[in-house]
Each structure stands twice: as structure tokens, then as C-alpha cells.
Design a protein around this motif. Sequence first.
Motif, PDB file in Angstrom:
ATOM      1  N   LYS A 185       0.841  -1.446  -0.146  1.00 20.63           N
ATOM      2  CA  LYS A 185      -0.016   0.153  -0.055  1.00 20.63           C
ATOM      3  C   LYS A 185       0.862   1.226  -0.008  1.00 20.63           C
ATOM      4  O   LYS A 185       0.776   2.243  -0.762  1.00 20.63           O
ATOM      5  N   ASN A 186       1.874   1.593   0.705  1.00 24.97           N
ATOM      6  CA  ASN A 186       2.354   2.574   0.691  1.00 24.97           C
ATOM      7  C   ASN A 186       3.742   2.329  -0.918  1.00 24.97           C
ATOM      8  O   ASN A 186       3.320   3.818  -1.447  1.00 24.97           O
ATOM      9  N   LYS A 187       4.006   1.997  -1.569  1.00 22.38           N
ATOM     10  CA  LYS A 187       4.466   1.949  -2.765  1.00 22.38           C
ATOM     11  C   LYS A 187       3.150   2.261  -3.543  1.00 22.38           C
ATOM     12  O   LYS A 187       3.339   3.447  -4.068  1.00 22.38           O
ATOM     13  N   TYR A 188       2.045   1.786  -3.854  1.00 26.31           N
ATOM     14  CA  TYR A 188       1.101   2.338  -4.122  1.00 26.31           C
ATOM     15  C   TYR A 188       0.410   2.987  -4.187  1.00 26.31           C
ATOM     16  O   TYR A 188       0.993   4.469  -5.151  1.00 26.31           O
ATOM     17  N   PHE A 189       0.873   4.799  -2.993  1.00 26.40           N
ATOM     18  CA  PHE A 189      -0.168   5.692  -2.934  1.00 26.40           C
ATOM     19  C   PHE A 189       0.892   6.662  -3.432  1.00 26.40           C
ATOM     20  O   PHE A 189       1.279   7.675  -3.794  1.00 26.40           O
ATOM     21  N   GLN A 190       2.498   5.688  -2.456  1.00 27.20           N
ATOM     22  CA  GLN A 190       3.604   6.605  -3.215  1.00 27.20           C
ATOM     23  C   GLN A 190       3.647   7.075  -4.478  1.00 27.20           C
ATOM     24  O   GLN A 190       3.914   8.346  -5.023  1.00 27.20           O
ATOM     25  N   ALA A 191       3.801   5.790  -5.520  1.00 26.39           N
ATOM     26  CA  ALA A 191       3.602   6.441  -6.894  1.00 26.39           C
ATOM     27  C   ALA A 191       2.276   7.100  -7.050  1.00 26.39           C
ATOM     28  O   ALA A 191       2.837   8.035  -8.197  1.00 26.39           O
ATOM     29  N   THR A 192       1.238   6.832  -7.054  1.00 26.06           N
ATOM     30  CA  THR A 192       0.360   8.217  -7.791  1.00 26.06           C
ATOM     31  C   THR A 192       0.534   9.362  -7.578  1.00 26.06           C
ATOM     32  O   THR A 192       0.809   9.833  -8.115  1.00 26.06           O
TER      33      THR A 192
END
Length: 468
Positions: A185-192
Amino acid sequence: MKFAKDFLFGAATAAYQVEGAWNEDGKGISNWDVFSKIPGKTFEGTNGDVAVDHYHRYKEDIKLMADMGLESYRFSISWPRIIPNGTGEVNPKGIEFYNNVINECLKYGIVPFVTLYHWDMPQVLEEKGGWTNKATIDAFVNYAETCFKAFGDRVKHWITFNETVVFCGLGYLAGAHPPAIVGDKNKYFQATHNVFLAHAKSVELYKSLKQYGEIGITHVYSPAFSVDDKEENIKATEHARNLDTYWYYDPILKGEYPKYVVDHIEKLGVKIDWTAEELEIIRRNADKNDFIGLNYYQPQRVMKNDVQENVERTRENSTGSPGNPSFDGVYKTVRMDDKVYTKWGWEISPEGFLDGLKLLKERYGDVKIYITENGLGDEDPIIEGEVVDIPRIKFIEKHLRAVKDAIKEGVNIKGYYAWSAIDLLSWLNGYKKQYGFIYVDHNNNLERKKKASYYWYKHVIETRGEEI
Ligand code: BG6
């Protein structure tokens, strides 16, 4: 009613799905060149090494588009073809190729509508963390600037990114796209966030160059509708709208993230690294967007879900078919008995399209919209040598009707791009899943052939959709 004179009838493709020539003329390796070769990731191991060889046949393809009366061609530029290592040297052969494509379009009066990022990233950058690495933001802006300066005298319509929710969601939550990470989740939101920042910076830069064209972003819009009127399902639907739609359009159009999502992910323990300065860049560029691009294939039918699980998605369940819990376990998408589905399990719903467009108008007002993708993935029948893709004609006809109705209701839609101009590589589903107006014969030297839908769309354009 006819569609207005300034409404663009177009069709779209993306570089990795059509070009081929994956290692020719100085092109760098992309994340998809690598990912598609991992066993089991794509249908029968298909990849874009050759694709439909548009790199060598663009003249023939654009001539076919011109003969169809196409007013605009949406295609993407391959970042590693322009800047092979993501940063640093520019590849003159890459510039030359897109100059040729653009000039060929203009020769026939076809408006080039260019996407800068349709998922193929230089592998060098992917290995350094891809969209989770802040250095990728500036690398992208530099690539965008290179393209604006090289092509901006002739290209007046730019899309920065295609479907952030797909390449980030499938890349960092479902493991079905590069970099194949599951449940982070962290990577997902950071990427967006990093993508939205790269978008805002590119918009700011574009406007400063005073090239007097239009710039926007494209998202896939799968409007969420509750399966019934139970309160718990309606709440779950509102949650889905926040996570899947508002998170993507709010930072672009309102310049801020939806508070509901910010609060929700904080509770989940997600920490996004965003500075006040970054948030300010996103805020101050919101009103500089000229349009939003919208890809529509299907709605989501939503109900409450109780079980949280990180599901690694496979090819079969990653590209659209319902039956998946959301990453946070709050809702799930379901298949309904009274709905109609394609062979790949995507719901066919022009009504959902119209209702979804009206919902967008309620939230974002009169923003200019281009439908940048819409189409039917099918296995087309060949009868006596002719490709008789009647289901595609019916599909596009009904969805164009929804566009017409939406315009009548005041939704500001300025163009429609069918997906796709020509049969191409489906990222995970190979060549079997066809979308094009033009058939490509994989058993006969990739020969092109006009389908029934080709002649039909030509007529639609000639008559400006009057009979729709
Ligand atoms: C969109 C993409 O998400 O859907 C296209 O922008 C893609 O690139 C299209 O091809 C259809 O998806 P699929 O999985 O059927 O190829």
C-alpha cells in the motif's frame, strides 16, 4: 443530432502494443520488454518485440486511418525510444521516428493526440524504484520537455499519463504489471502521488513554453454503482468512488487530495512522503489543465466486503473482470446475473457510461472531456474471408449514443477515440483479444485488412454520427 464540427472522431493505440522494433535504432530496454518475458506473466508468453510492426509500417497504417476518415490519431511515445536510459542522452532515431509519424498524420489532416506515458518506462529507472523513486519525477519532466520541444510545433494535444490507477494498482498491489509487487500500500500511494506531481510539473512547464496547445491526463473511469439500495452497499460504493475515482481526478482538477481517502489511508498506516512544496505545486497547477481524458470500458458493481486479503492477481483476474475484493477489504466488485459480459468478463453497459459521465459533471462541473478509449475486446469472426465484427459495431454505436446523450445533458465532451485503431497486443491477453478497426493477420506476414467496423466507422464520421 449531428456531433459538432469541432468534435474529434478518433482512434487510439499505445507504443508498446503496436510498434515492435523493441531493440532497434538505439531504443533502450523498457520495463515491459523485461516483464513480458517472465514466464507465466502474459498469455502464451506473448510480448511486444514485434507487436504489429507499426514501427516499420506506420505509413501503411496511417494511410488506412486516413482512408477511414479518421480525424485524430491518439498514440503514445515510447520513453526509452527517446531517452534510452531514462535520463541523459536523447536518441536522434527516436525523435526521427515520431517526427515521421506526426508528419504522416498531418499530411492527411489527422490531428495527432499524443500520450507521453502509456506504461513503458526505461528499465534503468524501473530498477531504481520506478514511480516510487522521486528521481523519476524529474526524469519524466525532462523527457516531457524533450518531446514538447521536438514535436510541440505540430502536436497541440498532449496527455501526460495513461491510467495511473492501472499501472500503479497492477504494479504495486496486484503484481500483474511491472514491477510485479503484491500488496504494498505504501508504494502504491507513493507512486500515485509521484505521478500526480510529475503531471503537475509537466503541465506547468508546458504552459511556460507558450506552445498554445492543450494538455491533460487520462484516467480509466469505471464508475462504481451499488448492487442494491442497502445502506452498507451504498456506503461501500461511496468508498470505491473515493478510492478509485476522486483520488485520481481531484488532485488534477481540484488541486488537492480527497480528505476522505487521506484520513482512511492514515488509519491503514500508509505514510506518503509529500512535502508542503509538492502539494503546493499540485494545487497551483490544477486550473492549468485544459481537459481530462477518460477511458471507459465498464462500470463496477459494488458491495460491502469483510475480508481483507492481498490477492496476487493473475492474467485472468487482473484486467477488469469482477470478483475482486478491494486492497483494503472494504468493498468488492461482483458479477451480476442480469448484466451482459464480454468473453473476457467485462460488463457491457452504455447506461453505466452515461450515468458515470453525469456523476463526473456533478463533481467536476464543465471540465472539457475527451473519451480517449472505449471499445470491445473480442475474438472476431471471419466469414468467407471477411472480418465481420458486428458485436464491435453494436458496442461502439451504443456507447457513442451515450456520448451523444451526455452532451445533450450538458457534459462537455469534445472527442471520442475508439480503442483501438488497429488490432494490437493486449498487455496480458496477447493477440487473441482484438479491439481494432483494422485486422492484422498473424499467420500471413502481419498483413492488414479492413474489418466491417472500419467501413461502419467511416460512415459514422462522414455523417457526423447523425444516425447514431
Ligand atoms: C486500457 C489500456 O486499460 O485498456 C489499453 O489503456 C488496453 O492499453 C485496454 O489495451 C484494454 O485492455 P486489455 O487488457 O483488454 O488489453
